[in-house]
Design a protein around this motif. Structure first.
Motif, PDB file in Angstrom:
ATOM      1  N   MET A 251       0.825  -1.201   0.000  1.00  0.00           N
ATOM      2  CA  MET A 251       0.000   0.000   0.000  1.00  0.00           C
ATOM      3  C   MET A 251       0.864   1.258   0.000  1.00  0.00           C
ATOM      4  O   MET A 251       0.498   2.279  -0.612  1.00  0.00           O
ATOM      5  CB  MET A 251      -0.940  -0.008   1.197  1.00  0.00           C
ATOM      6  CG  MET A 251      -1.996  -1.101   1.149  1.00  0.00           C
ATOM      7  SD  MET A 251      -2.990  -1.209   2.666  1.00  0.00           S
ATOM      8  CE  MET A 251      -3.878   0.358   2.590  1.00  0.00           C
ATOM      9  N   ALA A 252       1.998   1.210   0.649  1.00  0.00           N
ATOM     10  CA  ALA A 252       2.860   2.381   0.769  1.00  0.00           C
ATOM     11  C   ALA A 252       3.447   2.821  -0.574  1.00  0.00           C
ATOM     12  O   ALA A 252       3.777   3.995  -0.761  1.00  0.00           O
ATOM     13  CB  ALA A 252       3.990   2.101   1.755  1.00  0.00           C
ATOM     14  N   VAL A 253       3.574   1.896  -1.506  1.00  0.00           N
ATOM     15  CA  VAL A 253       4.136   2.221  -2.818  1.00  0.00           C
ATOM     16  C   VAL A 253       3.135   3.001  -3.661  1.00  0.00           C
ATOM     17  O   VAL A 253       3.515   3.788  -4.525  1.00  0.00           O
ATOM     18  CB  VAL A 253       4.578   0.938  -3.545  1.00  0.00           C
ATOM     19  CG1 VAL A 253       5.092   1.250  -4.946  1.00  0.00           C
ATOM     20  CG2 VAL A 253       5.655   0.229  -2.740  1.00  0.00           C
ATOM     21  N   GLY A 254       1.839   2.770  -3.437  1.00  0.00           N
ATOM     22  CA  GLY A 254       0.818   3.523  -4.152  1.00  0.00           C
ATOM     23  C   GLY A 254       0.556   2.991  -5.547  1.00  0.00           C
ATOM     24  O   GLY A 254       0.764   1.810  -5.834  1.00  0.00           O
ATOM     25  N   SER A 255       0.147   3.887  -6.445  1.00  0.00           N
ATOM     26  CA  SER A 255      -0.317   3.476  -7.770  1.00  0.00           C
ATOM     27  C   SER A 255       0.786   2.920  -8.662  1.00  0.00           C
ATOM     28  O   SER A 255       0.503   2.245  -9.656  1.00  0.00           O
ATOM     29  CB  SER A 255      -0.979   4.667  -8.475  1.00  0.00           C
ATOM     30  OG  SER A 255      -0.057   5.728  -8.646  1.00  0.00           O
ATOM     31  N   ARG A 256       2.042   3.186  -8.327  1.00  0.00           N
ATOM     32  CA  ARG A 256       3.133   2.682  -9.173  1.00  0.00           C
ATOM     33  C   ARG A 256       3.237   1.159  -9.132  1.00  0.00           C
ATOM     34  O   ARG A 256       3.719   0.544 -10.081  1.00  0.00           O
ATOM     35  CB  ARG A 256       4.469   3.274  -8.715  1.00  0.00           C
ATOM     36  CG  ARG A 256       4.634   4.734  -9.056  1.00  0.00           C
ATOM     37  CD  ARG A 256       5.940   5.259  -8.491  1.00  0.00           C
ATOM     38  NE  ARG A 256       7.095   4.575  -9.058  1.00  0.00           N
ATOM     39  CZ  ARG A 256       7.733   4.976 -10.155  1.00  0.00           C
ATOM     40  NH1 ARG A 256       7.301   6.042 -10.812  1.00  0.00           N
ATOM     41  NH2 ARG A 256       8.789   4.327 -10.604  1.00  0.00           N
ATOM     42  N   ALA A 257       2.804   0.534  -8.062  1.00  0.00           N
ATOM     43  CA  ALA A 257       2.900  -0.914  -7.846  1.00  0.00           C
ATOM     44  C   ALA A 257       4.336  -1.300  -7.479  1.00  0.00           C
ATOM     45  O   ALA A 257       5.304  -0.772  -8.023  1.00  0.00           O
ATOM     46  CB  ALA A 257       2.406  -1.714  -9.037  1.00  0.00           C
ATOM     47  N   LEU A 258       4.453  -2.220  -6.559  1.00  0.00           N
ATOM     48  CA  LEU A 258       5.748  -2.669  -6.048  1.00  0.00           C
ATOM     49  C   LEU A 258       6.312  -3.746  -6.963  1.00  0.00           C
ATOM     50  O   LEU A 258       5.687  -4.784  -7.186  1.00  0.00           O
ATOM     51  CB  LEU A 258       5.582  -3.210  -4.629  1.00  0.00           C
ATOM     52  CG  LEU A 258       6.824  -3.812  -3.967  1.00  0.00           C
ATOM     53  CD1 LEU A 258       7.894  -2.740  -3.768  1.00  0.00           C
ATOM     54  CD2 LEU A 258       6.457  -4.462  -2.646  1.00  0.00           C
ATOM     55  N   GLN A 259       7.489  -3.515  -7.477  1.00  0.00           N
ATOM     56  CA  GLN A 259       8.114  -4.491  -8.375  1.00  0.00           C
ATOM     57  C   GLN A 259       8.746  -5.631  -7.586  1.00  0.00           C
ATOM     58  O   GLN A 259       9.440  -5.421  -6.594  1.00  0.00           O
ATOM     59  CB  GLN A 259       9.187  -3.839  -9.245  1.00  0.00           C
ATOM     60  CG  GLN A 259       9.816  -4.815 -10.239  1.00  0.00           C
ATOM     61  CD  GLN A 259      11.013  -4.235 -10.977  1.00  0.00           C
ATOM     62  OE1 GLN A 259      11.613  -3.268 -10.524  1.00  0.00           O
ATOM     63  NE2 GLN A 259      11.360  -4.805 -12.108  1.00  0.00           N
TER      64      GLN A 259
ATOM     65  N   ASN B 153       8.535 -12.296 -16.804  1.00  0.00           N
ATOM     66  CA  ASN B 153       9.856 -12.017 -16.229  1.00  0.00           C
ATOM     67  C   ASN B 153       9.815 -11.571 -14.774  1.00  0.00           C
ATOM     68  O   ASN B 153      10.758 -11.817 -14.024  1.00  0.00           O
ATOM     69  CB  ASN B 153      10.550 -10.926 -17.051  1.00  0.00           C
ATOM     70  CG  ASN B 153      10.697 -11.305 -18.509  1.00  0.00           C
ATOM     71  OD1 ASN B 153      10.998 -12.455 -18.817  1.00  0.00           O
ATOM     72  ND2 ASN B 153      10.476 -10.356 -19.405  1.00  0.00           N
ATOM     73  N   HIS B 154       8.732 -10.908 -14.385  1.00  0.00           N
ATOM     74  CA  HIS B 154       8.652 -10.277 -13.070  1.00  0.00           C
ATOM     75  C   HIS B 154       7.217 -10.349 -12.550  1.00  0.00           C
ATOM     76  O   HIS B 154       6.310 -10.815 -13.239  1.00  0.00           O
ATOM     77  CB  HIS B 154       9.064  -8.792 -13.144  1.00  0.00           C
ATOM     78  CG  HIS B 154      10.236  -8.517 -14.036  1.00  0.00           C
ATOM     79  ND1 HIS B 154      11.525  -8.835 -13.691  1.00  0.00           N
ATOM     80  CD2 HIS B 154      10.306  -7.937 -15.266  1.00  0.00           C
ATOM     81  CE1 HIS B 154      12.346  -8.473 -14.662  1.00  0.00           C
ATOM     82  NE2 HIS B 154      11.631  -7.924 -15.631  1.00  0.00           N
ATOM     83  N   PHE B 155       7.047  -9.838 -11.336  1.00  0.00           N
ATOM     84  CA  PHE B 155       5.730  -9.550 -10.772  1.00  0.00           C
ATOM     85  C   PHE B 155       5.691  -8.085 -10.368  1.00  0.00           C
ATOM     86  O   PHE B 155       6.729  -7.460 -10.145  1.00  0.00           O
ATOM     87  CB  PHE B 155       5.458 -10.381  -9.513  1.00  0.00           C
ATOM     88  CG  PHE B 155       5.195 -11.842  -9.742  1.00  0.00           C
ATOM     89  CD1 PHE B 155       3.901 -12.308  -9.925  1.00  0.00           C
ATOM     90  CD2 PHE B 155       6.240 -12.757  -9.747  1.00  0.00           C
ATOM     91  CE1 PHE B 155       3.651 -13.652 -10.104  1.00  0.00           C
ATOM     92  CE2 PHE B 155       6.006 -14.096  -9.922  1.00  0.00           C
ATOM     93  CZ  PHE B 155       4.704 -14.553 -10.114  1.00  0.00           C
ATOM     94  N   MET B 156       4.480  -7.561 -10.248  1.00  0.00           N
ATOM     95  CA  MET B 156       4.299  -6.320  -9.484  1.00  0.00           C
ATOM     96  C   MET B 156       3.064  -6.477  -8.607  1.00  0.00           C
ATOM     97  O   MET B 156       2.127  -7.211  -8.948  1.00  0.00           O
ATOM     98  CB  MET B 156       4.226  -5.083 -10.381  1.00  0.00           C
ATOM     99  CG  MET B 156       3.140  -5.011 -11.399  1.00  0.00           C
ATOM    100  SD  MET B 156       3.346  -3.487 -12.403  1.00  0.00           S
ATOM    101  CE  MET B 156       1.857  -3.556 -13.419  1.00  0.00           C
ATOM    102  N   LEU B 157       3.094  -5.808  -7.455  1.00  0.00           N
ATOM    103  CA  LEU B 157       2.062  -5.940  -6.433  1.00  0.00           C
ATOM    104  C   LEU B 157       1.367  -4.605  -6.264  1.00  0.00           C
ATOM    105  O   LEU B 157       2.014  -3.559  -6.187  1.00  0.00           O
ATOM    106  CB  LEU B 157       2.672  -6.375  -5.101  1.00  0.00           C
ATOM    107  CG  LEU B 157       3.642  -7.562  -5.127  1.00  0.00           C
ATOM    108  CD1 LEU B 157       4.197  -7.804  -3.724  1.00  0.00           C
ATOM    109  CD2 LEU B 157       2.960  -8.820  -5.654  1.00  0.00           C
ATOM    110  N   TRP B 158       0.035  -4.648  -6.174  1.00  0.00           N
ATOM    111  CA  TRP B 158      -0.711  -3.396  -6.010  1.00  0.00           C
ATOM    112  C   TRP B 158      -1.955  -3.617  -5.154  1.00  0.00           C
ATOM    113  O   TRP B 158      -2.664  -4.621  -5.299  1.00  0.00           O
ATOM    114  CB  TRP B 158      -1.154  -2.836  -7.361  1.00  0.00           C
ATOM    115  CG  TRP B 158      -2.072  -1.648  -7.222  1.00  0.00           C
ATOM    116  CD1 TRP B 158      -1.715  -0.354  -6.970  1.00  0.00           C
ATOM    117  CD2 TRP B 158      -3.506  -1.661  -7.262  1.00  0.00           C
ATOM    118  NE1 TRP B 158      -2.835   0.439  -6.868  1.00  0.00           N
ATOM    119  CE2 TRP B 158      -3.947  -0.334  -7.052  1.00  0.00           C
ATOM    120  CE3 TRP B 158      -4.453  -2.673  -7.470  1.00  0.00           C
ATOM    121  CZ2 TRP B 158      -5.303   0.009  -7.023  1.00  0.00           C
ATOM    122  CZ3 TRP B 158      -5.807  -2.329  -7.447  1.00  0.00           C
ATOM    123  CH2 TRP B 158      -6.211  -0.992  -7.232  1.00  0.00           C
ATOM    124  N   THR B 159      -2.212  -2.696  -4.256  1.00  0.00           N
ATOM    125  CA  THR B 159      -3.483  -2.586  -3.562  1.00  0.00           C
ATOM    126  C   THR B 159      -3.554  -1.232  -2.866  1.00  0.00           C
ATOM    127  O   THR B 159      -2.524  -0.622  -2.563  1.00  0.00           O
ATOM    128  CB  THR B 159      -3.709  -3.707  -2.539  1.00  0.00           C
ATOM    129  OG1 THR B 159      -5.063  -3.649  -2.066  1.00  0.00           O
ATOM    130  CG2 THR B 159      -2.774  -3.575  -1.339  1.00  0.00           C
TER     131      THR B 159
END
Length: 259
Positions: free
Chosen positions: A177-185, A208-214
């Motif tokens: 949540m702290a990363v915001g709209s950019r999503a955590l890579q 190749n990767h994931f990103m996490l968002w909420t």
């Protein structure tokens, strides 16, 4: 509604969108209407990431394409091709330079219509097996067509101490949540484990990767991606393209394996 069943597993699909995956009565998928996001899953194609700072344009070998955030595929409707007890196939077909209405216009975008200068066919295939649920994405198109692919599923959370395990890294929901709209890579990973009341292993092939968002505590999006879009300026988004081959389709896989 398409429903797949095998043993204690049940999958619900609404016009190509995964809206439910239950195992022994436990629901893994974020439910529409719950806080967090209006969808349960979607695809990001042929681009990933925002384009507003680049005038909603992405550079391709055939010139500039008009794309809004995460591409135009999500604005198209799936056609049901095959549906059986344990398998379902959905298809989207696109003819080069066809205008596709942008649902974000005019409130969230100045791009009324989106377009792409290549033909392509996009298949989304669900397989339910004894191990879990496998989702395949098969992309056919013109040789040399540039593209990115991201899968954007949302998972329902019920515990107050959810953890996301990626290799030796442990990520909490407050950190996402702290990363915001950019999503955590989460770079260079092919598997992630979501540790909640039930654990779910998410295994990928081709990504190749994931990103996490909420933005809420009751759900999280764990998104396999071919490219992390925030690694470059929006005007350079084309740096993240892969390219299609002429002879065979490009195939990507995501498996949900209950532990």
């Amino acid at each position: 509604m398409t429903i797949l069943k095998l043993g204690n597993q049940e999958v619900r699909i609404d016009q190509g969108e995964l809206v439910g995956y239950q195992v022994e009565g436990h629901e893994f998928i974020h439910q529409k209407g719950s806080p967090g996001w209006r969808n349960s899953d979607t695809e990001m194609f042929p681009t990933i990431g925002p384009t507003n700072e680049a005038g909603f344009k992405v550079n391709t070998p055939r010139g500039m394409a008009i794309q809004d955030q995460h591409g135009l595929l999500r604005e198209m409707q799936y056609e049901t091709h095959i549906a059986s007890e344990t398998k379902a196939v959905f298809i989207k077909k696109y003819l080069a330079n066809t205008l596709v209405g942008n649902s974000k216009y005019p409130n969230k975008s100045s791009a009324e219509n989106l377009s792409w200068p290549y033909d392509f066919t996009f298949k989304k295939i669900f397989f339910l097996n004894d191990q879990g649920l496998e989702i395949q994405f098969k992309i056919n198109g013109e040789e040399g067509m540039p593209f990115m692919l991201g899968y954007h599923p949302a998972f329902k959370l019920t515990s107050e101490s959810v953890e996301i395990i990626a290799g030796e890294k442990v990520v909490t929901i407050p950190e996402v949540m702290a990363v915001g709209s950019r999503a955590l890579q989460i770079p260079s990973q092919s598997t992630i484990t979501l540790r909640d009341v039930r654990e779910l292993l998410i295994r990928t092939e081709g990504f190749n990767h994931f990103m996490l968002w909420t933005e809420v505590e009751n759900m999280v999006c764990i998104e396999p991606i071919t490219f992390y879009p925030y690694a470059v300026k929006q005007i350079n988004l084309n740096d993240g393209f892969d390219f299609l081959e002429r002879v065979k389709p490009k195939v990507f896989k995501v498996s949900f394996i209950p532990i």
